[in-house]
Design an enzyme around this catalytic site. Structure first.
Site, short mmCIF file in Angstrom:
data_model
loop_
_atom_site.label_atom_id
_atom_site.label_comp_id
_atom_site.label_asym_id
_atom_site.label_seq_id
_atom_site.Cartn_x
_atom_site.Cartn_y
_atom_site.Cartn_z
N GLY A 77 10.20 1.69 -4.97
CA GLY A 77 10.53 0.28 -4.73
C GLY A 77 12.00 -0.01 -4.95
O GLY A 77 12.77 0.87 -5.32
N TYR A 107 -2.37 12.03 -0.90
CA TYR A 107 -2.46 10.60 -0.60
C TYR A 107 -3.88 10.24 -0.15
O TYR A 107 -4.52 9.37 -0.73
CB TYR A 107 -1.44 10.27 0.49
CG TYR A 107 -1.33 8.82 0.88
CD1 TYR A 107 -0.79 7.87 0.00
CD2 TYR A 107 -1.74 8.38 2.13
CE1 TYR A 107 -0.66 6.54 0.37
CE2 TYR A 107 -1.61 7.04 2.52
CZ TYR A 107 -1.07 6.12 1.64
OH TYR A 107 -0.93 4.81 2.01
N TYR A 151 -17.15 0.32 -10.02
CA TYR A 151 -17.03 -0.89 -10.87
C TYR A 151 -17.84 -2.03 -10.27
O TYR A 151 -18.41 -2.84 -10.99
CB TYR A 151 -15.55 -1.30 -11.02
CG TYR A 151 -14.91 -0.70 -12.24
CD1 TYR A 151 -14.56 0.64 -12.28
CD2 TYR A 151 -14.68 -1.48 -13.38
CE1 TYR A 151 -13.99 1.20 -13.41
CE2 TYR A 151 -14.10 -0.92 -14.52
CZ TYR A 151 -13.76 0.41 -14.52
OH TYR A 151 -13.20 0.96 -15.65
P1 NAD Z 1 6.27 1.16 -1.00
O1 NAD Z 1 6.57 2.57 -1.37
O2 NAD Z 1 7.33 0.34 -0.37
O3 NAD Z 1 5.71 0.36 -2.24
C1 NAD Z 1 4.97 0.94 -3.28
C2 NAD Z 1 5.46 0.37 -4.59
O4 NAD Z 1 4.66 0.89 -5.66
C3 NAD Z 1 6.91 0.75 -4.90
O5 NAD Z 1 7.65 -0.39 -5.25
C4 NAD Z 1 6.78 1.73 -6.07
O6 NAD Z 1 7.91 1.75 -6.90
C5 NAD Z 1 5.53 1.22 -6.74
N1 NAD Z 1 4.87 2.22 -7.59
C6 NAD Z 1 4.53 3.50 -7.25
N2 NAD Z 1 3.93 4.11 -8.29
C7 NAD Z 1 3.88 3.19 -9.29
C8 NAD Z 1 3.36 3.22 -10.63
N3 NAD Z 1 2.78 4.32 -11.13
N4 NAD Z 1 3.47 2.11 -11.39
C9 NAD Z 1 4.05 0.99 -10.88
N5 NAD Z 1 4.55 0.89 -9.65
C10 NAD Z 1 4.46 2.00 -8.87
O7 NAD Z 1 4.99 1.23 -0.03
P2 NAD Z 1 4.31 0.09 0.84
O8 NAD Z 1 4.45 0.45 2.26
O9 NAD Z 1 4.75 -1.24 0.38
O10 NAD Z 1 2.77 0.29 0.45
C11 NAD Z 1 2.13 -0.52 -0.53
C12 NAD Z 1 0.66 -0.18 -0.63
O11 NAD Z 1 0.03 -0.37 0.65
C13 NAD Z 1 0.38 1.25 -1.04
O12 NAD Z 1 -0.74 1.28 -1.89
C14 NAD Z 1 0.06 1.95 0.27
O13 NAD Z 1 -0.77 3.06 0.09
C15 NAD Z 1 -0.64 0.83 1.03
N6 NAD Z 1 -0.53 1.05 2.49
C16 NAD Z 1 0.64 0.81 3.15
C17 NAD Z 1 0.71 1.03 4.52
C18 NAD Z 1 1.98 0.74 5.31
O14 NAD Z 1 1.97 0.90 6.54
N7 NAD Z 1 3.06 0.30 4.71
C19 NAD Z 1 -0.40 1.52 5.22
C20 NAD Z 1 -1.56 1.79 4.50
C21 NAD Z 1 -1.63 1.53 3.14
#
Ligand code: NAD
Ligand code: UDP
Length: 328
Positions: A40, A159, A173
């Site tokens: 992030g 993943y 849960y």
């Molecule tokens: P991103 O990498 O921009 O955001 C993920 C955030 O989680 C980051 O800010 C990171 O620092 C934080 N993070 C990671 N591990 C952490 C931890 N242990 N503790 C606290 N914070 C932690 O990714 P995104 O695209 O914003 O995705 C967000 C969510 O949506 C994820 O769970 C991802 O799997 C899901 N998702 C996204 C997409 C997409 O197209 N962007 C598609 C399917 C699923």
């Protein structure tokens, strides 16, 4: 207090998480954001520095000790969360291959830790799952009842399988404690605040055209994806998280307009008036051949469908990336 409720969002400094924070604040909620900045960016939340309805806690939600920071904050403020939205997790294949163990931990320990918190506070729990649980799908478009076709130990498994494990935990849960827990399967989403170098196809192609470099198409580009603009997605997430009567539901969210990657490269080139050439690179292992959400459940249960055209979504995204590049 005139607030609609208090929401905890993990992954708040990420791409989707930060837009989700904005959405809940705009809808009149108080928001507590948590992030450890693994993938992030603090800048995604910098506009909220003076917003009294927003608090941020830097913590790794995979670690029990760090979860205590959140519990302590709730105790001190004398609050309980009405909803816990677990979005922390690297999402770009480049990121999760760089952080394989962190990815597995945040979608196992991190899921348990946040589920436990939601259970203790009787909060609604929403887990950010993914179209990747369908793997390389044999059913097209993908409907929620499809179990998927996932390689359990290939490179992407860190993943895909972690997300599948999280889904199982969320449902355990729900069945064991009656927790109002819900699973969202998010399909490829794009928009401002994506990292320009996070390796996903939208930022890669746009950045390559800005720099005048070749556009890198993996494989022959005949694989397909369906791209959803982030504002549409967060509207769907908001509805799914706040509508009553959705305990135990699993829902796809995405834009069903499907493009071959080679055609998508052409669209970006034309839209940006670029003179980059297309160069072909090897297809990553287990790269899904096709992907398109069946969103009829979202339409039926939360009256949602993606509204932003690719043209208009790309317009806003390209503008954002050009600003990032021109920033001093
Ligand atoms: P991103 O990498 O921009 O955001 C993920 C955030 O989680 C980051 O800010 C990171 O620092 C934080 N993070 C990671 N591990 C952490 C931890 N242990 N503790 C606290 N914070 C932690 O990714 P995104 O695209 O914003 O995705 C967000 C969510 O949506 C994820 O769970 C991802 O799997 C899901 N998702 C996204 C997409 C997409 O197209 N962007 C598609 C399917 C699923
Ligand atoms: N891709 C590509 N060139 C790039 C980046 C990605 O051809 O520079 C392809 C990738 O192989 C996949 C699709 O674009 O088929 C979407 O990739 P992305 O990493 O954005 O997301 P995925 O859906 O694979 O998680």
């Amino acid at each position: 207090m005139d607030k609609k409720g208090i929401v905890l969002i993990t992954g708040a400094a990420g791409f989707i998480g930060s837009h989700l924070v904005d959405k809940f604040l705009n809808e009149g909620y108080e928001v507590v954001g948590v992030d450890n900045y693994l993938t992030g960016n603090p800048q995604n939340l910098s506009h909220l520095a003076k917003n009294h309805s927003f608090n941020f806690i830097e913590a790794d939600v995979s670690l029990k000790k760090e979860i205590e920071k959140i519990e302590l904050f709730a105790q001190e403020e004398n609050i309980k969360f009405d909803a816990v939205l677990h979005f922390a997790c690297p999402a770009s294949p480049v990121d999760y291959l760089k952080f394989p163990l962190e990815t597995m931990k945040v979608d196992s320990y991190g899921t348990f830790n946040t589920l436990e918190m939601a259970h203790k506070m009787s909060a609604i729990y929403v887990m950010a799952s993914t179209s990747e649980v369908y793997g390389d799908p044999e059913i097209h478009p993908q409907v929620e009842s499809y179990w998927g076709n996932v390689n359990p130990n290939g490179p992407r498994s860190v993943y895909d399988e972690a997300k599948r494990f999280s889904e199982a935990a969320v449902m355990a849960y729900n069945r064991q404690f009656g927790l109002d827990s819900r699973i969202l399967r998010i399909f490829n989403t794009y928009g401002p605040r994506m990292k320009i170098n996070d390796g996903r196809v939208v930022p890669n192609f746009i950045y390559q055209v800005i720099k005048g470099e070749d556009i890198t198409v993996y494989g022959d580009g005949s694989q397909s994806r369906s791209f959803c603009y982030v504002d549409d997605l967060v509207e769907g997430i908001f509805r799914f998280s706040t509508f009553p009567g959705l305990s135990g539901e699993i829902m796809n969210l995405g834009n069903p307009e499907e493009y071959k990657i080679i055609d998508f490269a052409q669209i970006i080139l034309e839209k940006m008036n670029g003179n980059s050439k297309i160069s072909f690179k090897p297809l990553p292992a287990d790269d899904p051949r096709q992907r398109r959400p069946d969103v009829s459940k979202a339409y039926k249960l939360i009256n949602w469908e993606a509204k932003t055209s690719l043209d208009s979504g790309l317009e806003r995204t390209i503008k954002f990336f050009k600003n990032v590049v021109n920033r001093p």
